[in-house]
Design a protein around this motif. Structure first.
Motif, mmCIF file in Angstrom:
data_model
loop_
_atom_site.group_PDB
_atom_site.id
_atom_site.type_symbol
_atom_site.label_atom_id
_atom_site.label_comp_id
_atom_site.label_asym_id
_atom_site.label_seq_id
_atom_site.Cartn_x
_atom_site.Cartn_y
_atom_site.Cartn_z
ATOM 1 N N UNK A 150 -5.190 25.473 -1.882
ATOM 2 C CA UNK A 150 -3.921 24.811 -2.221
ATOM 3 C C UNK A 150 -2.840 25.815 -2.637
ATOM 4 N N UNK A 151 -3.265 26.906 -3.298
ATOM 5 C CA UNK A 151 -2.297 27.903 -3.747
ATOM 6 C C UNK A 151 -1.538 28.496 -2.566
ATOM 7 N N UNK A 152 -2.251 28.797 -1.489
ATOM 8 C CA UNK A 152 -1.592 29.372 -0.319
ATOM 9 C C UNK A 152 -0.826 28.320 0.458
ATOM 10 N N UNK A 153 -1.331 27.071 0.430
ATOM 11 C CA UNK A 153 -0.680 26.014 1.216
ATOM 12 C C UNK A 153 0.569 25.472 0.522
ATOM 13 N N UNK A 154 0.630 25.655 -0.811
ATOM 14 C CA UNK A 154 1.664 24.981 -1.600
ATOM 15 C C UNK A 154 3.075 25.312 -1.109
ATOM 16 N N UNK A 155 3.829 24.244 -0.812
ATOM 17 C CA UNK A 155 5.227 24.450 -0.423
ATOM 18 C C UNK A 155 6.147 23.716 -1.384
ATOM 19 N N UNK A 241 -8.469 34.968 -10.778
ATOM 20 C CA UNK A 241 -8.115 36.302 -10.255
ATOM 21 C C UNK A 241 -7.176 36.207 -9.043
ATOM 22 N N UNK A 242 -7.004 34.996 -8.508
ATOM 23 C CA UNK A 242 -6.247 34.821 -7.259
ATOM 24 C C UNK A 242 -4.740 34.931 -7.535
ATOM 25 N N UNK A 243 -4.092 35.870 -6.856
ATOM 26 C CA UNK A 243 -2.660 36.065 -7.144
ATOM 27 C C UNK A 243 -1.822 34.852 -6.735
ATOM 28 N N UNK A 244 -2.355 34.019 -5.833
ATOM 29 C CA UNK A 244 -1.588 32.844 -5.408
ATOM 30 C C UNK A 244 -1.938 31.589 -6.207
ATOM 31 N N UNK A 246 -1.854 28.559 -8.531
ATOM 32 C CA UNK A 246 -0.627 27.891 -8.989
ATOM 33 C C UNK A 246 -0.749 27.330 -10.406
ATOM 34 N N UNK A 247 -1.924 27.440 -11.008
ATOM 35 C CA UNK A 247 -2.107 26.796 -12.315
ATOM 36 C C UNK A 247 -2.030 27.754 -13.482
ATOM 37 N N UNK A 248 -2.345 27.220 -14.669
ATOM 38 C CA UNK A 248 -2.387 28.040 -15.880
ATOM 39 C C UNK A 248 -3.497 29.063 -15.743
ATOM 40 N N UNK A 249 -3.165 30.314 -15.999
ATOM 41 C CA UNK A 249 -4.169 31.375 -15.844
ATOM 42 C C UNK A 249 -4.895 31.571 -17.174
ATOM 43 N N UNK A 250 -5.724 30.630 -17.523
ATOM 44 C CA UNK A 250 -6.515 30.728 -18.756
ATOM 45 C C UNK A 250 -7.765 29.875 -18.600
ATOM 46 N N UNK A 251 -8.752 30.118 -19.465
ATOM 47 C CA UNK A 251 -9.946 29.286 -19.396
ATOM 48 C C UNK A 251 -9.636 27.907 -19.952
ATOM 49 N N UNK A 252 -10.445 26.930 -19.575
ATOM 50 C CA UNK A 252 -10.183 25.529 -19.937
ATOM 51 C C UNK A 252 -10.122 25.295 -21.438
ATOM 52 N N UNK A 253 -9.116 24.555 -21.839
ATOM 53 C CA UNK A 253 -9.074 24.081 -23.226
ATOM 54 C C UNK A 253 -10.119 22.978 -23.356
ATOM 55 N N UNK A 254 -10.766 22.917 -24.488
ATOM 56 C CA UNK A 254 -11.799 21.887 -24.687
ATOM 57 C C UNK A 254 -11.577 21.223 -26.046
#
Ligand SMILES: NC(=O)C1=CN([C@@H]2O[C@H](COP(=O)(O)OP(=O)(O)OC[C@H]3O[C@@H](n4cnc5c(N)ncnc54)[C@H](OP(=O)(O)O)[C@@H]3O)[C@@H](O)[C@H]2O)C=CC1
Ligand SMILES: CC(=O)C(=O)O
Ligand SMILES: [Mg+2]
Length: 591
Positions: A150-155, A241-244, A246-254
């Motif tokens: 989805x990150x690469x497809x996202x428009x 690690x994916x540069x594309x 699209x989400x928050x770059x952190x581990x899940x809040x619990x």
């Protein structure tokens, strides 16, 4: 100016406005743009009937070359389109030709998403008229691959993203969505996307896909559907690690942080859209899914598709299959591989239906149903270490470590895969089922196709063509010993569009288990002799709109019966009423 904007939003016309909003010379300055000095802020407000160039770029109203000569004149389209005028049918033919030329399913997916962004009615016309061909693209299996990439497809955003960054502001975020009259929300937090695991924010493909089915299969208006992804991070290392990504770059809040965000979301939805908006939870991990359903089931109109929708569709398939395998529901014994949302949800609804049919307590009927999880058969000696939703299934039995031994020990008549792990119904497992059942019922529910517990071919060959087989993702018809078998698609897509429509048309305020049974009964009732003769336990998806109307009517009838419906008086003919409420994608004529 603030007030002026509010009046405009609330529907006051320009003519009703305060005369002070005009400047000298009688030229109206309703937006204050002329009065404002260069260092003052102005609002980029538009309040107009879409016409000309903007009409062509408005997917909800665009008709492309199907604009008539008259519309081209009255809507300032002359010269913006080539001279030919095409019918919607011809546009459909052209689009299908071009989609069929793509060999790669993901290319078809992208082409369809682009069409939806360009011309929404044409997109739905294609989907409705070619449901069997296009469902595997906008839904499982291709939607799974789309989420992974989805990150690469996202428009462009196709739904609302609510992340931890929006904490404290969720109501404002909801108000940023352009539509006001929302009837159905599908929301995910992306932690268990199909059988593909944690895809974080990229799970958005799922609410988008589910809601396109709400419209195409259930007839809900596209503008009434809102896809939402709640982003609390992801534990998927590859995505982090994916540069594309699209989400928050952190581990899940619990824990508290997670539940506070969810609570703010649930409260904001009710405040903004009222009590009668359907909130469908989709693809949450089971450690949150059961708790969210229990917590909000008494205060909101919530429905967990993976637990409840799946239960309803599988019960329908089992009930229909009785015509082929014989006996009553309570005469059968069930073994599940997978004891999560889908597995325990289905098990509970089957036990409930058995209990109603036999008038025995559900604690008794549960004993006909056994589940295997990653640690083996669920038995009483494991009870203390089991999650709550598994505990009702911990029956007296010695420990059994693997599926094959469990099959041999329990000798089920029905084997159901809900593990999310592909090829776990091995040749030995299938042959064991065939050794003590004349017609074993085998359902491999896990999605997408790569995670299916077995293929149609494996089920039919391993049982010498005796199996009744259905799967969560579609398999092609399979020929064995000169007979063609058509595997059924046991997927909640049969249920949730009609179920949601039933809730909406009755103005239901809560979901009740009896409504799930009502949906199931309506679906099972749609399977014909002709379908059974081909080994099918579900009706063909090509009839899905009719099926959805039947499901909606049964669900609505139950809502009225239970006193949970608010839309009064009750329509006399609920099937006709459901049909009359359905969105159709044919172009409208513009004045
Ligand atoms: N056809 C349809 O309409 C639907 C299909 N599904 C599919 O069902 C699958 C499961 O979904 P869901 O129930 O929500 O997932 P959950 O994570 O809630 O449950 C998965 C279950 O499978 C068990 N499991 C995992 N690996 C194995 C293994 N190797 N052997 C035995 N058991 C195993 C887990 O065991 P443990 O508890 O020990 O971890 C758990 O009990 C997914 O692939 C999903 O796509 C879901 C909804 C609808
Ligand atoms: C079909 C579905 O809801 C799932 O696989 O999660
Ligand atoms: Mg799901």
């Amino acid at each position: 100016m603030e007030n002026t904007m509010k009046e405009m939003r609330d529907g006051a016309s320009v003519l009703d406005m305060d005369p002070k909003s005009t400047v000298g010379g009688g030229v109206e300055d309703v937006y204050g743009e002329d009065r404002a000095s260069e260092d003052q802020f102005v609002t980029p407000w538009t309040f107009s009937v879409a016409s000309g160039y903007s009409l062509l770029r408005d997917p909800r109203h665009n008709k492309g070359l199907a604009f008539t000569e008259r519309e081209r004149d009255t809507h300032y389209l002359r010269g913006l389109l080539p001279p030919a005028v095409l019918s919607q049918e011809l546009q459909e033919k052209k689009l299908m030709n071009s989609i069929r030329q793509y060999q790669v399913p993901l290319q078809k997916y992208s082409a369809l998403m682009e069409l939806e962004e360009r011309n929404e009615r044409l997109f739905y016309k294609l989907l409705i008229d070619h449901v069997e061909e296009l469902l595997p693209i906008v839904y499982t299996p291709t939607v799974g691959e789309a989420c992974q990439k989805y990150g690469s497809l996202f428009k462009r955003p196709q739904g609302l993203y609510i992340s931890l960054k929006e904490k404290g502001k969720i109501l404002e975020v909801l108000r940023n969505w352009p539509e006001r009259s929302i009837q159905v929300i599908v929301v995910t937090d992306g932690e268990r996307i199909l059988g593909l695991g944690d895809l974080g924010c990229q799970g958005m493909g799922i609410p988008v896909g589910k809601l396109s089915l709400y419209t195409a299969l259930g007839g809900l208006r596209p503008s009434a559907c809102l896809p939402i992804t709640i982003d609390v991070g992801t534990n998927n290392e590859q995505l982090l690690k994916d540069e594309f990504y699209i989400g928050l770059r952190q581990r899940r809040a619990t824990g508290q942080e997670y539940y506070e965000l969810l609570h703010e979301f649930m409260s904001a939805v009710k405040q903004n859209y009222g009590e009668k908006v359907v909130i469908q939870f989709e693809d949450f991990a089971n450690h949150n899914a059961f708790e969210l359903l229990a917590k909000y089931g008494t205060t909101h109109l919530v429905f967990n598709d993976d637990i409840q929708g799946t239960a309803s569709v599988v019960l329908a398939g089992v009930v229909a299959a009785l015509k082929l395998i014989g006996g009553k529901l309570a005469d059968h014994s069930f073994l599940f591989l997978g004891a999560g949302e889908a597995g325990t949800g289905i098990a509970e609804l089957i036990a409930l239906e058995m209990s109603k049919q036999t008038k025995s307590p559900v604690e008794e009927t549960r004993k006909k149903i056994w589940l295997v999880d990653s640690k083996g058969l669920i038995v009483s000696s494991r009870k203390d270490s089991l999650q709550n939703f598994k505990k009702p299934w911990a029956h007296e039995h010695e420990p059994v470590n693997n599926l094959l031994d469990a099959v041999k020990a329990i000798k089920p008549t029905v084997l159901i895969g809900s593990s999310g792990v592909g090829r776990t119904f091995t040749k030995e497992v299938i042959e064991a089922m065939a050794s003590f059942n004349e017609k074993p019922l085998i359902m491999a529910l896990s999605n997408p196709t790569s995670q299916s517990e077995c293929t149609a071919e494996e089920a039919y060959t391993g049982t010498q063509g005796r199996a009744i087989f259905a799967s969560g993702s579609p398999f092609d018809p399979f020929e064995y010993n000169g007979k063609v078998f058509i595997p059924g698609q046991s997927n909640n897509a049969y249920i949730f569009p009609g179920f949601g429509l039933g809730l909406v048309i009755s103005g239901a305020i809560r979901v009740h288990d009896d409504m799930l049974l009502a949906a199931s009964e309506a679906l099972a009732g749609q399977v014909t002799k002709e379908n059974f003769d081909k080994g099918m336990i579900y009706p063909p998806l090509s009839n899905i709109r009719k099926i959805s109307a039947e499901i909606a009517a049964n669900v609505a009838a139950k809502a009225y019966e239970l006193g949970l419906a608010t839309r009064l008086p009750r329509p006399a003919n609920l099937v006709k009423y459901a049909e009359s409420c359905m969105y159709t994608p044919v172009y409208r004529t513009y004045r």
